[in-house]
Scaffold this motif. Structure first.
Motif, PDB file in Angstrom:
ATOM      1  N   ALA A  24       0.834  -1.206   0.000  1.00 39.50           N
ATOM      2  CA  ALA A  24       0.000   0.000   0.000  1.00 39.50           C
ATOM      3  C   ALA A  24       0.870   1.258   0.000  1.00 39.50           C
ATOM      4  O   ALA A  24       0.573   2.240  -0.698  1.00 39.50           O
ATOM      5  CB  ALA A  24      -0.934   0.002   1.208  1.00 39.50           C
ATOM      6  N   LEU A  25       1.967   1.226   0.771  1.00 38.99           N
ATOM      7  CA  LEU A  25       2.894   2.367   0.788  1.00 38.99           C
ATOM      8  C   LEU A  25       3.417   2.636  -0.622  1.00 38.99           C
ATOM      9  O   LEU A  25       3.500   3.787  -1.056  1.00 38.99           O
ATOM     10  CB  LEU A  25       4.072   2.075   1.727  1.00 38.99           C
ATOM     11  CG  LEU A  25       3.769   2.211   3.222  1.00 38.99           C
ATOM     12  CD1 LEU A  25       4.825   1.500   4.052  1.00 38.99           C
ATOM     13  CD2 LEU A  25       3.705   3.683   3.609  1.00 38.99           C
ATOM     14  N   GLU A  26       3.755   1.577  -1.328  1.00 45.31           N
ATOM     15  CA  GLU A  26       4.264   1.742  -2.694  1.00 45.31           C
ATOM     16  C   GLU A  26       3.194   2.300  -3.630  1.00 45.31           C
ATOM     17  O   GLU A  26       3.460   3.215  -4.418  1.00 45.31           O
ATOM     18  CB  GLU A  26       4.729   0.388  -3.253  1.00 45.31           C
ATOM     19  CG  GLU A  26       6.002  -0.143  -2.635  1.00 45.31           C
ATOM     20  CD  GLU A  26       6.305  -1.578  -3.085  1.00 45.31           C
ATOM     21  OE1 GLU A  26       7.154  -2.207  -2.435  1.00 45.31           O
ATOM     22  OE2 GLU A  26       5.687  -2.054  -4.066  1.00 45.31           O
ATOM     23  N   VAL A  27       2.003   1.736  -3.541  1.00 47.71           N
ATOM     24  CA  VAL A  27       0.936   2.180  -4.447  1.00 47.71           C
ATOM     25  C   VAL A  27       0.575   3.652  -4.175  1.00 47.71           C
ATOM     26  O   VAL A  27       0.354   4.431  -5.103  1.00 47.71           O
ATOM     27  CB  VAL A  27      -0.294   1.254  -4.349  1.00 47.71           C
ATOM     28  CG1 VAL A  27      -1.468   1.812  -5.135  1.00 47.71           C
ATOM     29  CG2 VAL A  27       0.065  -0.146  -4.859  1.00 47.71           C
ATOM     30  N   ILE A  28       0.563   4.040  -2.897  1.00 47.37           N
ATOM     31  CA  ILE A  28       0.268   5.447  -2.574  1.00 47.37           C
ATOM     32  C   ILE A  28       1.393   6.350  -3.092  1.00 47.37           C
ATOM     33  O   ILE A  28       1.139   7.437  -3.601  1.00 47.37           O
ATOM     34  CB  ILE A  28       0.060   5.632  -1.052  1.00 47.37           C
ATOM     35  CG1 ILE A  28      -1.215   4.897  -0.614  1.00 47.37           C
ATOM     36  CG2 ILE A  28      -0.045   7.119  -0.693  1.00 47.37           C
ATOM     37  CD1 ILE A  28      -1.390   4.806   0.904  1.00 47.37           C
ATOM     38  N   ALA A  29       2.640   5.904  -2.967  1.00 46.80           N
ATOM     39  CA  ALA A  29       3.757   6.706  -3.498  1.00 46.80           C
ATOM     40  C   ALA A  29       3.586   6.923  -5.001  1.00 46.80           C
ATOM     41  O   ALA A  29       3.904   7.988  -5.524  1.00 46.80           O
ATOM     42  CB  ALA A  29       5.093   6.016  -3.225  1.00 46.80           C
ATOM     43  N   GLU A  30       3.066   5.908  -5.685  1.00 39.92           N
ATOM     44  CA  GLU A  30       2.951   5.998  -7.147  1.00 39.92           C
ATOM     45  C   GLU A  30       1.726   6.778  -7.607  1.00 39.92           C
ATOM     46  O   GLU A  30       1.769   7.452  -8.637  1.00 39.92           O
ATOM     47  CB  GLU A  30       2.903   4.582  -7.741  1.00 39.92           C
ATOM     48  CG  GLU A  30       4.240   3.861  -7.619  1.00 39.92           C
ATOM     49  CD  GLU A  30       4.116   2.362  -7.877  1.00 39.92           C
ATOM     50  OE1 GLU A  30       3.091   1.933  -8.446  1.00 39.92           O
ATOM     51  OE2 GLU A  30       5.054   1.634  -7.506  1.00 39.92           O
ATOM     52  N   ARG A  31       0.621   6.657  -6.854  1.00 37.49           N
ATOM     53  CA  ARG A  31      -0.654   7.185  -7.351  1.00 37.49           C
ATOM     54  C   ARG A  31      -1.359   8.111  -6.374  1.00 37.49           C
ATOM     55  O   ARG A  31      -2.443   8.627  -6.700  1.00 37.49           O
ATOM     56  CB  ARG A  31      -1.613   6.016  -7.637  1.00 37.49           C
ATOM     57  CG  ARG A  31      -1.105   4.970  -8.591  1.00 37.49           C
ATOM     58  CD  ARG A  31      -1.339   5.346 -10.035  1.00 37.49           C
ATOM     59  NE  ARG A  31      -2.728   5.724 -10.243  1.00 37.49           N
ATOM     60  CZ  ARG A  31      -3.164   6.403 -11.303  1.00 37.49           C
ATOM     61  NH1 ARG A  31      -2.321   6.762 -12.245  1.00 37.49           N
ATOM     62  NH2 ARG A  31      -4.428   6.731 -11.431  1.00 37.49           N
ATOM     63  N   GLY A  32      -0.807   8.319  -5.178  1.00 42.76           N
ATOM     64  CA  GLY A  32      -1.550   9.027  -4.144  1.00 42.76           C
ATOM     65  C   GLY A  32      -2.596   8.097  -3.555  1.00 42.76           C
ATOM     66  O   GLY A  32      -2.802   6.983  -4.051  1.00 42.76           O
ATOM     67  N   ILE A 100       9.299   8.786   1.756  1.00 42.39           N
ATOM     68  CA  ILE A 100       9.089  10.234   1.802  1.00 42.39           C
ATOM     69  C   ILE A 100       8.094  10.637   0.714  1.00 42.39           C
ATOM     70  O   ILE A 100       7.240  11.506   0.912  1.00 42.39           O
ATOM     71  CB  ILE A 100      10.443  10.968   1.642  1.00 42.39           C
ATOM     72  CG1 ILE A 100      11.399  10.581   2.779  1.00 42.39           C
ATOM     73  CG2 ILE A 100      10.251  12.482   1.597  1.00 42.39           C
ATOM     74  CD1 ILE A 100      10.857  10.812   4.164  1.00 42.39           C
ATOM     75  N   GLN A 101       8.174   9.963  -0.417  1.00 37.65           N
ATOM     76  CA  GLN A 101       7.204  10.223  -1.489  1.00 37.65           C
ATOM     77  C   GLN A 101       5.787   9.849  -1.041  1.00 37.65           C
ATOM     78  O   GLN A 101       4.836  10.616  -1.260  1.00 37.65           O
ATOM     79  CB  GLN A 101       7.605   9.424  -2.734  1.00 37.65           C
ATOM     80  CG  GLN A 101       6.734   9.706  -3.942  1.00 37.65           C
ATOM     81  CD  GLN A 101       7.327   9.087  -5.204  1.00 37.65           C
ATOM     82  OE1 GLN A 101       8.546   9.079  -5.393  1.00 37.65           O
ATOM     83  NE2 GLN A 101       6.483   8.576  -6.069  1.00 37.65           N
ATOM     84  N   THR A 102       5.647   8.702  -0.379  1.00 41.22           N
ATOM     85  CA  THR A 102       4.323   8.300   0.116  1.00 41.22           C
ATOM     86  C   THR A 102       3.744   9.385   1.019  1.00 41.22           C
ATOM     87  O   THR A 102       2.583   9.796   0.854  1.00 41.22           O
ATOM     88  CB  THR A 102       4.413   6.992   0.940  1.00 41.22           C
ATOM     89  OG1 THR A 102       5.017   5.981   0.133  1.00 41.22           O
ATOM     90  CG2 THR A 102       3.038   6.531   1.393  1.00 41.22           C
TER      91      THR A 102
END
Lengths: 203, 203
Positions: A24-32, A100-102
């Motif tokens: 989920a952290l990765e997906v949020i970093a990629e797409r919000g 940090i992006q997330t």
């Protein structure tokens, strides 16, 4: 199920949850968060969406787990913080652009209407400003060398950390985030006429 | 169509476009860009989605118009900026939370993968840091009173402005954005032992 069997199932379930939170952290970093779908998270961990709902019944429940995860990582007791550790934290952040992006994406979204992370960030900032004021008071007493109180300095300290993250995420080649943050700390407390011999001008 | 008729049609069309851009700014403030739909923008201006596509053929085209709109408002020739005007800009921003919300949400989203505003923000920050360095150089010369160069100070100035906006949007009752920004300017340049008699501590 035997005791051992039940324990194993529980450990597997916790590992699975942790794996889902990382996805989920990765997906949020990629797409919000608003752009993230449970389907995308499920796919990343090899579950069906239905299978994912067994662990997290709603998207918001998954967000709560993501926010709690961060609080766990970054939890440092107030009494243990020191100003020089803040510089180390920013160094550390520069080595984990994904996370940090997330959180930069989530912070940005959190100011939109009815966002599920809004209350989290509002409370977090209240608490972080208070912690930072305490850190500054321990270091400098009731007035910093520049004359400001810890309470008036704390929002600036937090703002610089957040603002530098956006500039750095957008353009890591041009923005030396840890160096810039050390410059800010120097503004706060050190002899203004002493030079940092270790740092070059950015251009 | 007569000349006058054609002119009227053109003026009406430009007014319509401006109205759509204003509606898009609102929808982005409420939902972010990824969460915004053309249908929601169309509804707000009383058009069908098909009617909206006549003015902006894609969602990204509408985003470009939104970003250009901001550049027009905030355009001040580099040579006209002064440090004290920056404090006035922050005062002004505190009177327009809607637009600050739109751009804070967009900045947050822009760090996610493949976001259509990413290039805009990356270039904008490069340019804004250079402008701010020029402003600081005009005011202070090659070294600020604290010993930093204009180029090393500029990212901090920009970071404080952005970071304070998030804290203020989340909690306008607790965060005095213009006052905090004036404190930061004082850190940069003024006699550190002079007190600002007009400002109370926040707590």
């Amino acid at each position: 199920m035997s005791y051992r069997g039940a324990m194993n199932a529980r450990v597997r379930s916790e590992e699975r949850r942790a794996e889902i939170v990382r996805a989920a952290l990765e997906v949020i970093a990629e797409r919000g968060y608003r752009g993230a779908s449970l389907a995308a998270v499920a796919e990343r961990v090899g579950l069906t969406q239905q299978g994912l709902l067994h662990y997290f019944p709603t998207k918001d429940a998954l967000l709560v787990a993501v926010l709690e995860e961060r609080d766990q990582w970054d939890a440092v007791p107030d009494t243990r913080w020191r100003v020089d550790l803040l510089a180390s934290l920013v160094e550390y952040n520069a080595m984990r652009p994904g996370i940090i992006q997330t959180f930069s994406a989530l912070l940005g979204e959190s100011v939109t209407e009815g966002h599920p992370a809004r209350q989290y960030f509002t409370e977090r900032y209240t608490q972080v400003r208070a912690s930072m004021a305490a850190v500054l008071r321990t270091e400098y007493g009731e007035r910093l060398p520049n004359g400001l109180t810890p309470e008036r300095t704390a929002p600036l300290l937090v703002a610089v950390m957040d603002g530098l993250q956006y500039q750095w995420l957008l353009d890591p080649q041009s923005v030396d985030m840890p160096g810039a943050f050390r410059d800010f700390l120097r503004l706060l407390g050190e002899d203004p006429h002493r030079e940092d011999p270790d740092r070059e001008d950015p251009d």
